[in-house]
Motif scaffolding. Sequence first.
Motif, mmCIF file in Angstrom:
data_model
loop_
_atom_site.group_PDB
_atom_site.id
_atom_site.type_symbol
_atom_site.label_atom_id
_atom_site.label_comp_id
_atom_site.label_asym_id
_atom_site.label_seq_id
_atom_site.Cartn_x
_atom_site.Cartn_y
_atom_site.Cartn_z
ATOM 1 N N ILE A 133 0.845 -1.198 0.117
ATOM 2 C CA ILE A 133 -0.017 0.103 -0.139
ATOM 3 C C ILE A 133 0.715 1.279 0.073
ATOM 4 C CG2 ILE A 133 -1.563 1.345 1.418
ATOM 5 C CD1 ILE A 133 -2.873 -1.483 2.072
ATOM 6 N N GLU A 134 1.801 1.441 0.835
ATOM 7 C CA GLU A 134 2.910 2.435 0.771
ATOM 8 C C GLU A 134 3.461 2.599 -0.535
ATOM 9 O OE1 GLU A 134 5.807 2.034 3.916
ATOM 10 O OE2 GLU A 134 4.331 1.707 5.368
ATOM 11 N N ALA A 135 3.885 1.628 -1.200
ATOM 12 C CA ALA A 135 4.421 1.665 -2.333
ATOM 13 C C ALA A 135 3.495 2.453 -3.567
ATOM 14 C CB ALA A 135 4.857 0.317 -3.144
ATOM 15 N N LEU A 136 2.212 1.899 -3.391
ATOM 16 C CA LEU A 136 1.289 2.581 -4.106
ATOM 17 C C LEU A 136 1.033 3.913 -3.788
ATOM 18 C CD1 LEU A 136 -1.546 -0.334 -4.616
ATOM 19 C CD2 LEU A 136 0.046 0.367 -6.504
ATOM 20 N N GLU A 137 0.696 4.252 -2.723
ATOM 21 C CA GLU A 137 0.853 5.570 -2.211
ATOM 22 C C GLU A 137 1.882 6.616 -2.816
ATOM 23 O OE1 GLU A 137 0.140 5.503 2.045
ATOM 24 O OE2 GLU A 137 -1.954 5.121 1.768
ATOM 25 N N GLU A 138 3.133 5.805 -2.655
ATOM 26 C CA GLU A 138 4.240 6.788 -3.143
ATOM 27 C C GLU A 138 4.139 7.159 -4.862
ATOM 28 O OE1 GLU A 138 7.948 5.187 -1.720
ATOM 29 O OE2 GLU A 138 7.292 4.969 0.058
ATOM 30 N N LYS A 139 3.879 5.947 -5.360
ATOM 31 C CA LYS A 139 3.635 6.023 -6.819
ATOM 32 C C LYS A 139 2.578 6.938 -7.284
ATOM 33 C CE LYS A 139 3.568 3.425 -11.198
ATOM 34 N NZ LYS A 139 4.146 2.626 -11.661
ATOM 35 N N ASN A 140 1.528 6.957 -6.529
ATOM 36 C CA ASN A 140 0.395 7.898 -6.667
ATOM 37 C C ASN A 140 0.952 9.418 -6.459
ATOM 38 O OD1 ASN A 140 -2.269 8.807 -7.313
ATOM 39 N ND2 ASN A 140 -2.957 8.758 -5.103
ATOM 40 N N LEU A 141 1.639 9.419 -5.357
ATOM 41 C CA LEU A 141 2.106 10.893 -5.103
ATOM 42 C C LEU A 141 3.093 11.576 -6.063
ATOM 43 C CD1 LEU A 141 2.039 13.179 -2.861
ATOM 44 C CD2 LEU A 141 3.696 12.171 -1.886
ATOM 45 N N ALA A 142 3.829 10.561 -6.754
ATOM 46 C CA ALA A 142 4.830 10.932 -7.678
ATOM 47 C C ALA A 142 3.934 11.357 -8.862
ATOM 48 C CB ALA A 142 5.792 9.638 -7.983
ATOM 49 N N MET A 143 2.979 10.559 -9.081
ATOM 50 C CA MET A 143 2.260 10.879 -10.268
ATOM 51 C C MET A 143 1.458 12.393 -10.207
ATOM 52 S SD MET A 143 0.614 7.238 -11.336
ATOM 53 C CE MET A 143 -0.425 7.568 -12.387
ATOM 54 N N LYS A 144 0.920 12.471 -9.047
ATOM 55 C CA LYS A 144 0.492 13.883 -9.056
ATOM 56 C C LYS A 144 1.436 14.780 -8.957
ATOM 57 C CE LYS A 144 -3.396 12.750 -5.776
ATOM 58 N NZ LYS A 144 -4.105 13.127 -4.299
ATOM 59 N N ARG A 145 2.545 14.611 -8.377
ATOM 60 C CA ARG A 145 3.456 15.716 -8.717
ATOM 61 C C ARG A 145 4.169 15.966 -10.047
ATOM 62 N NH1 ARG A 145 7.587 13.376 -4.712
ATOM 63 N NH2 ARG A 145 6.145 12.995 -3.021
ATOM 64 N N GLN A 146 4.208 14.892 -11.018
ATOM 65 C CA GLN A 146 4.611 15.155 -12.168
ATOM 66 C C GLN A 146 3.249 15.798 -13.059
ATOM 67 O OE1 GLN A 146 5.391 11.399 -14.186
ATOM 68 N NE2 GLN A 146 6.233 12.445 -15.979
ATOM 69 N N HIS A 147 2.003 15.517 -12.695
ATOM 70 C CA HIS A 147 0.765 16.038 -13.183
ATOM 71 C C HIS A 147 0.819 17.507 -12.932
ATOM 72 C CE1 HIS A 147 -3.061 16.342 -14.838
ATOM 73 N NE2 HIS A 147 -3.366 17.013 -13.868
ATOM 74 N N GLU A 148 1.105 17.766 -11.552
ATOM 75 C CA GLU A 148 1.161 19.212 -11.372
ATOM 76 C C GLU A 148 2.378 20.173 -11.988
ATOM 77 O OE1 GLU A 148 1.218 19.243 -6.884
ATOM 78 O OE2 GLU A 148 -0.686 18.597 -6.816
ATOM 79 N N GLU A 149 3.474 19.622 -12.079
ATOM 80 C CA GLU A 149 4.737 19.986 -12.698
ATOM 81 C C GLU A 149 4.254 20.311 -14.253
ATOM 82 O OE1 GLU A 149 8.080 17.754 -12.057
ATOM 83 O OE2 GLU A 149 8.086 18.194 -9.782
ATOM 84 N N THR A 150 3.670 19.377 -14.940
ATOM 85 C CA THR A 150 3.384 19.419 -16.347
ATOM 86 C C THR A 150 2.283 20.423 -16.648
ATOM 87 O OG1 THR A 150 3.769 17.053 -16.636
ATOM 88 C CG2 THR A 150 2.200 18.209 -18.326
ATOM 89 N N LEU A 151 1.170 20.557 -15.664
ATOM 90 C CA LEU A 151 0.314 21.721 -15.597
ATOM 91 C C LEU A 151 0.891 23.183 -15.576
ATOM 92 C CD1 LEU A 151 -2.765 20.371 -13.911
ATOM 93 C CD2 LEU A 151 -2.537 20.555 -16.305
ATOM 94 N N ALA A 152 1.882 23.161 -14.513
ATOM 95 C CA ALA A 152 2.572 24.521 -14.163
ATOM 96 C C ALA A 152 3.448 24.752 -15.471
ATOM 97 C CB ALA A 152 3.385 24.360 -12.997
ATOM 98 N N SER A 153 4.247 23.784 -16.052
ATOM 99 C CA SER A 153 4.804 24.057 -17.395
ATOM 100 C C SER A 153 4.095 24.714 -18.414
ATOM 101 C CB SER A 153 5.658 22.907 -17.550
ATOM 102 O OG SER A 153 6.312 23.069 -19.028
ATOM 103 N N ILE A 154 2.793 23.908 -18.660
ATOM 104 C CA ILE A 154 2.160 24.541 -19.538
ATOM 105 C C ILE A 154 1.392 25.871 -19.309
ATOM 106 C CG2 ILE A 154 -0.253 23.947 -20.691
ATOM 107 C CD1 ILE A 154 0.311 20.698 -20.403
ATOM 108 N N GLU A 155 1.081 26.086 -18.196
ATOM 109 C CA GLU A 155 0.471 27.392 -17.836
ATOM 110 C C GLU A 155 1.668 28.592 -18.006
ATOM 111 O OE1 GLU A 155 -1.518 30.596 -16.983
ATOM 112 O OE2 GLU A 155 -2.390 28.370 -17.079
ATOM 113 N N ARG A 156 2.987 28.136 -17.691
ATOM 114 C CA ARG A 156 4.030 29.190 -17.891
ATOM 115 C C ARG A 156 4.272 29.376 -19.455
ATOM 116 N NH1 ARG A 156 6.475 26.086 -13.748
ATOM 117 N NH2 ARG A 156 7.616 24.958 -15.280
#
Length: 89
Positions: free
Chosen positions: A2-25
């Motif tokens: 469960i911890e591994a899935l949560e970490e992977k989910n958190l990493a995916m969220k961060r990557q998604h947020e970074e992509t959105l921020a890059s597109i907005e810039r």
Amino acid sequence: MIEALEEKNLAMKRQHEETLASIERQHQAEREALESQIDAHFICNTLGTINYEAIEAGNRQVSVLIKSFPTYYAIPLTRNARMYICIRR
């Protein structure tokens, strides 16, 4: 597991947020570039219209002032590092 899935989910969220921020810039930079182009074009067209109206009204003094405005105030109208000059018709 469960911890591994949560970490992977958190990493995916961060990557998604970074992509959105890059597109907005990128969109912000494109908007600013477009605004700078519109400003120079708008100023030239506005001065040309005012000059035409002054000539039609027989107001030579206003026409002379409008023609000298960009030179008098040394207004650089740039677009993509190239100088544009308002021309008289």
